[in-house]
Design a protein around this motif. Structure first.
Motif, PDB file in Angstrom:
ATOM      1  N   ILE A 238       9.726  98.913 103.066  1.00 28.56           N
ATOM      2  CA  ILE A 238       8.628  98.049 102.640  1.00 28.56           C
ATOM      3  C   ILE A 238       8.221  98.500 101.245  1.00 28.56           C
ATOM      4  CG2 ILE A 238       6.269  97.313 103.108  1.00 28.56           C
ATOM      5  CD1 ILE A 238       6.852  97.997 106.090  1.00 28.56           C
ATOM      6  N   ASP A 239       8.350  97.591 100.266  1.00 26.70           N
ATOM      7  CA  ASP A 239       7.996  97.934  98.890  1.00 26.70           C
ATOM      8  C   ASP A 239       6.493  98.066  98.718  1.00 26.70           C
ATOM      9  OD1 ASP A 239      10.651  97.902  98.162  1.00 26.70           O
ATOM     10  OD2 ASP A 239      10.582  95.837  97.437  1.00 26.70           O
ATOM     11  N   GLU A 240       5.743  97.106  99.251  1.00 25.80           N
ATOM     12  CA  GLU A 240       4.294  97.082  99.038  1.00 25.80           C
ATOM     13  C   GLU A 240       3.651  96.202 100.095  1.00 25.80           C
ATOM     14  OE1 GLU A 240       1.324  98.531  97.926  1.00 25.80           O
ATOM     15  OE2 GLU A 240       2.453  98.727  96.064  1.00 25.80           O
ATOM     16  N   VAL A 241       2.384  96.497 100.389  1.00 22.44           N
ATOM     17  CA  VAL A 241       1.579  95.648 101.265  1.00 22.44           C
ATOM     18  C   VAL A 241       0.282  95.360 100.521  1.00 22.44           C
ATOM     19  CG1 VAL A 241       0.358  95.468 103.463  1.00 22.44           C
ATOM     20  CG2 VAL A 241       2.586  96.581 103.383  1.00 22.44           C
ATOM     21  N   TYR A 242      -0.050  94.091 100.393  1.00 23.11           N
ATOM     22  CA  TYR A 242      -1.279  93.659  99.712  1.00 23.11           C
ATOM     23  C   TYR A 242      -2.272  93.210 100.772  1.00 23.11           C
ATOM     24  CZ  TYR A 242       1.726  93.597  95.607  1.00 23.11           C
ATOM     25  OH  TYR A 242       2.594  93.957  94.612  1.00 23.11           O
ATOM     26  N   THR A 243      -3.486  93.774 100.725  1.00 21.56           N
ATOM     27  CA  THR A 243      -4.512  93.457 101.717  1.00 21.56           C
ATOM     28  C   THR A 243      -5.837  93.166 101.023  1.00 21.56           C
ATOM     29  OG1 THR A 243      -5.224  95.750 101.989  1.00 21.56           O
ATOM     30  CG2 THR A 243      -3.417  95.010 103.394  1.00 21.56           C
ATOM     31  N   PRO A 244      -6.687  92.326 101.642  1.00 25.30           N
ATOM     32  CA  PRO A 244      -7.990  92.044 101.037  1.00 25.30           C
ATOM     33  C   PRO A 244      -9.008  93.165 101.244  1.00 25.30           C
ATOM     34  CG  PRO A 244      -7.710  90.767 103.042  1.00 25.30           C
ATOM     35  CD  PRO A 244      -6.409  91.493 102.811  1.00 25.30           C
TER      36      PRO A 244
END
Length: 177
Positions: free
Chosen positions: A31-37
């Motif tokens: 997993i390269d990146e996870v974007y979360t609010p």
């Protein structure tokens, strides 16, 4: 040659995202990146990220603040311009130490807080006037995005895996700029 294609899997719930991250890691995909609010507790461990060393830098910055406060008060109040304030003698630093404790505390916190903000921005590569790197504006509101690099051999397998994890949307994106 490194692929510039990534798959964006979008989720609407943080618990489903956590389970999906664990499933993808079990399947041995990176997993390269996870974007979360908002911060998701335990996501860093689920992704296999190394622990941060920012706490060590905060301690060092606090020690620098304490040292600056001590040296500053000793020079100003004892050596350079000793004053008789409230009948207290100005002969040595140790005799006045109780009066200096609030200043020492405040400068310790001041240095730690301000230098940590600067360190965080530098470490995160957030510069003034820098363009946003957020791949989907919905991740600033109510969606979660997992980004996985793909090559021509595993694109279909990753897509099928992500469908089983509860992703509401799966997109293949070319990251070449």
């Amino acid at each position: 040659m490194e692929s510039s294609k990534v798959i964006h899997a979008i989720y609407t719930d943080d618990d489903i995202l956590m389970a999906a991250v664990k499933d993808v890691r079990v399947a041995k995909y990176h997993i390269d990146e996870v974007y979360t609010p908002f911060p998701v507790h335990g996501l860093d461990k689920a992704m296999g990220l190394a622990p941060t060393r920012l706490a060590i830098t905060a301690f060092i910055y606090g020690c620098i603040g304490l040292t600056v406060a001590t040296l500053m008060m000793n020079f100003i109040m004892i050596e350079d311009w000793p004053q008789d304030i409230g009948g207290k003698p100005s002969f040595s630093y140790l005799e006045n130490l109780p009066a200096f404790v609030p200043i020492m505390f405040e400068l310790t916190v001041f240095f730690a807080a301000h230098l940590m903000v600067i360190t965080f921005y530098l470490r995160s590569r957030i510069w003034p006037f820098k363009d946003a790197e957020n791949p989907d504006p919905r991740t600033t509101d109510d969606h979660f995005l997992m980004e996985i690099s793909v090559d021509n051999n595993n694109e279909y397998a990753i897509t099928e895996l992500l469908k089983t994890t509860g992703a509401v949307e799966i997109n293949l994106v070319d990251k070449a700029h």
